[in-house]
Design a protein around this motif. Structure first.
Motif, mmCIF file in Angstrom:
data_model
loop_
_atom_site.group_PDB
_atom_site.id
_atom_site.type_symbol
_atom_site.label_atom_id
_atom_site.label_comp_id
_atom_site.label_asym_id
_atom_site.label_seq_id
_atom_site.Cartn_x
_atom_site.Cartn_y
_atom_site.Cartn_z
ATOM 1 N N GLY A 156 125.749 -1.255 0.250
ATOM 2 C CA GLY A 156 125.487 -2.456 -0.546
ATOM 3 C C GLY A 156 124.095 -3.028 -0.353
ATOM 4 N N MET A 157 123.126 -2.178 0.003
ATOM 5 C CA MET A 157 121.757 -2.617 0.272
ATOM 6 C C MET A 157 120.813 -2.039 -0.789
ATOM 7 S SD MET A 157 122.326 -4.388 2.971
ATOM 8 C CE MET A 157 120.893 -4.642 3.987
ATOM 9 N N SER A 158 119.573 -2.521 -0.789
ATOM 10 C CA SER A 158 118.572 -2.083 -1.746
ATOM 11 C C SER A 158 117.325 -1.599 -1.017
ATOM 12 C CB SER A 158 118.194 -3.238 -2.678
ATOM 13 O OG SER A 158 117.087 -2.881 -3.485
ATOM 14 N N LEU A 159 116.684 -0.601 -1.574
ATOM 15 C CA LEU A 159 115.421 -0.097 -1.034
ATOM 16 C C LEU A 159 114.220 -0.585 -1.834
ATOM 17 C CD1 LEU A 159 116.273 3.650 -0.241
ATOM 18 C CD2 LEU A 159 116.425 1.661 1.264
ATOM 19 N N LEU A 160 114.414 -1.569 -2.680
ATOM 20 C CA LEU A 160 113.303 -2.061 -3.499
ATOM 21 C C LEU A 160 112.124 -2.450 -2.621
ATOM 22 C CD1 LEU A 160 115.051 -4.188 -6.268
ATOM 23 C CD2 LEU A 160 114.002 -1.929 -6.469
ATOM 24 N N GLY A 161 110.949 -2.032 -3.051
ATOM 25 C CA GLY A 161 109.737 -2.307 -2.296
ATOM 26 C C GLY A 161 109.327 -1.185 -1.365
ATOM 27 N N LEU A 162 110.192 -0.203 -1.158
ATOM 28 C CA LEU A 162 109.860 0.932 -0.306
ATOM 29 C C LEU A 162 108.891 1.852 -1.043
ATOM 30 C CD1 LEU A 162 110.454 2.596 2.307
ATOM 31 C CD2 LEU A 162 112.253 3.730 1.003
ATOM 32 N N THR A 163 107.806 2.223 -0.398
ATOM 33 C CA THR A 163 106.850 3.176 -0.965
ATOM 34 C C THR A 163 106.568 4.250 0.079
ATOM 35 O OG1 THR A 163 104.891 1.956 -0.203
ATOM 36 C CG2 THR A 163 105.759 1.391 -2.397
ATOM 37 N N TRP A 164 105.944 5.346 -0.342
ATOM 38 C CA TRP A 164 105.596 6.396 0.597
ATOM 39 C C TRP A 164 104.408 7.177 0.088
ATOM 40 C CZ3 TRP A 164 109.733 6.350 -2.570
ATOM 41 C CH2 TRP A 164 109.971 7.427 -3.407
ATOM 42 N N ALA A 172 101.097 24.162 6.156
ATOM 43 C CA ALA A 172 101.252 24.093 7.607
ATOM 44 C C ALA A 172 102.011 22.835 8.015
ATOM 45 C CB ALA A 172 99.882 24.111 8.292
ATOM 46 N N GLU A 173 101.776 21.740 7.275
ATOM 47 C CA GLU A 173 102.392 20.468 7.649
ATOM 48 C C GLU A 173 102.517 19.579 6.424
ATOM 49 O OE1 GLU A 173 101.654 16.772 10.830
ATOM 50 O OE2 GLU A 173 100.043 18.209 10.437
ATOM 51 N N VAL A 174 103.597 18.811 6.389
ATOM 52 C CA VAL A 174 103.769 17.755 5.395
ATOM 53 C C VAL A 174 103.949 16.462 6.172
ATOM 54 C CG1 VAL A 174 105.125 16.850 3.473
ATOM 55 C CG2 VAL A 174 104.839 19.333 3.731
ATOM 56 N N ILE A 175 103.090 15.498 5.875
ATOM 57 C CA ILE A 175 103.157 14.191 6.524
ATOM 58 C C ILE A 175 103.690 13.202 5.501
ATOM 59 C CG2 ILE A 175 101.856 12.363 7.688
ATOM 60 C CD1 ILE A 175 99.696 14.630 8.239
ATOM 61 N N VAL A 176 104.776 12.524 5.852
ATOM 62 C CA VAL A 176 105.379 11.516 4.983
ATOM 63 C C VAL A 176 105.235 10.178 5.690
ATOM 64 C CG1 VAL A 176 107.449 10.788 3.733
ATOM 65 C CG2 VAL A 176 107.064 13.233 4.201
ATOM 66 N N GLU A 177 104.607 9.241 5.010
ATOM 67 C CA GLU A 177 104.403 7.916 5.594
ATOM 68 C C GLU A 177 105.061 6.875 4.704
ATOM 69 O OE1 GLU A 177 100.988 5.233 7.644
ATOM 70 O OE2 GLU A 177 100.740 7.394 7.432
ATOM 71 N N PHE A 178 106.117 6.263 5.240
ATOM 72 C CA PHE A 178 106.864 5.241 4.512
ATOM 73 C C PHE A 178 106.291 3.869 4.827
ATOM 74 C CE2 PHE A 178 110.011 8.659 4.899
ATOM 75 C CZ PHE A 178 110.416 8.760 3.578
ATOM 76 N N HIS A 179 106.277 3.018 3.802
ATOM 77 C CA HIS A 179 105.829 1.634 3.946
ATOM 78 C C HIS A 179 106.879 0.729 3.308
ATOM 79 C CE1 HIS A 179 101.813 3.065 5.029
ATOM 80 N NE2 HIS A 179 101.970 3.943 4.057
ATOM 81 N N TRP A 180 107.249 -0.307 4.023
ATOM 82 C CA TRP A 180 108.227 -1.267 3.496
ATOM 83 C C TRP A 180 107.912 -2.604 4.127
ATOM 84 C CZ3 TRP A 180 114.236 -0.452 4.018
ATOM 85 C CH2 TRP A 180 114.891 -1.164 3.008
ATOM 86 N N GLU A 181 107.201 -3.425 3.379
ATOM 87 C CA GLU A 181 106.744 -4.715 3.910
ATOM 88 C C GLU A 181 107.885 -5.627 4.311
ATOM 89 O OE1 GLU A 181 103.700 -7.003 2.002
ATOM 90 O OE2 GLU A 181 102.719 -5.171 1.300
ATOM 91 N N LYS A 182 108.916 -5.675 3.498
ATOM 92 C CA LYS A 182 110.035 -6.583 3.758
ATOM 93 C C LYS A 182 111.348 -5.800 3.783
ATOM 94 C CE LYS A 182 107.609 -10.399 1.626
ATOM 95 N NZ LYS A 182 107.547 -11.391 0.582
ATOM 96 N N PRO A 183 111.543 -5.021 4.840
ATOM 97 C CA PRO A 183 112.788 -4.245 4.915
ATOM 98 C C PRO A 183 113.993 -5.172 5.037
ATOM 99 C CG PRO A 183 111.614 -4.137 6.995
ATOM 100 C CD PRO A 183 110.722 -4.854 6.025
ATOM 101 N N VAL A 184 115.085 -4.708 4.473
ATOM 102 C CA VAL A 184 116.324 -5.481 4.553
ATOM 103 C C VAL A 184 117.303 -4.744 5.459
ATOM 104 C CG1 VAL A 184 116.034 -6.563 2.302
ATOM 105 C CG2 VAL A 184 117.231 -4.380 2.452
ATOM 106 N N GLY A 185 118.127 -5.513 6.129
ATOM 107 C CA GLY A 185 119.164 -4.911 6.957
ATOM 108 C C GLY A 185 118.862 -5.019 8.438
ATOM 109 N N SER A 186 119.860 -4.725 9.196
ATOM 110 C CA SER A 186 119.792 -4.796 10.654
ATOM 111 C C SER A 186 118.992 -3.609 11.200
ATOM 112 C CB SER A 186 121.204 -4.760 11.225
ATOM 113 O OG SER A 186 121.776 -3.481 10.985
#
Length: 134
Positions: free
Chosen positions: A66-74, A88-102
């Motif tokens: 029941g949560m939302s990932l709105l605002g999540l970018t990568w 050789a490598e894949v780098i994934v960098e997630f950004h979420w200014e206002k994460p929701v949840g515990s």
């Protein structure tokens, strides 16, 4: 039954059509490999698939809770090796200014991301570096 129909368009360009939706994707060879670099390269699509798959699985977990990932970018950084030429490598960098949840929920998202089908399908020699900035 096929999932994707593809064709060579000439000049190191391919076209892929997702048969169920009709959506098209074009690939070009990159500039550093005799191409024009006017579209995703085939290896770019592999790197992009990793990030998209991770977020899709995170989204499934979030919706189930029941949560939302709105605002999540990568952002994706693909690192190529020259001999043999491969990812050789894949780098994934997630950004979420206002994460929701515990903190427990956010950890559940991180665990889900790392077990997405693309992450589990890539050869172990391809290093997967993931940064969660949330």
């Amino acid at each position: 039954m096929a999932t994707i129909k593809s064709s060579y368009e000439g000049n190191l360009r391919t076209k892929m059509i997702h048969l169920q939706s009709g959506q098209e994707v074009i690939t070009d060879a990159p500039l550093d490999n005799n191409g024009k670099g006017e579209a995703f390269s085939p290896t770019d699509t592999v790197a992009a698939a990793l990030g998209s798959c991770m977020v899709t699985i995170m989204g499934i977990v979030a919706e189930r809770d029941g949560m939302s990932l709105l605002g999540l970018t990568w952002e994706i950084t693909k690192v190529m090796q020259s001999d043999p030429r491969r990812i050789a490598e894949v780098i994934v960098e997630f950004h979420w200014e206002k994460p929701v949840g515990s903190p427990a929920f956010l950890q559940k998202l991180k665990n889900a991301a790392k077990t997405c089908p693309v992450a589990l399908s890539l050869h172990p020699d391809i290093k997967q570096t993931v940064h969660f900035n949330f």
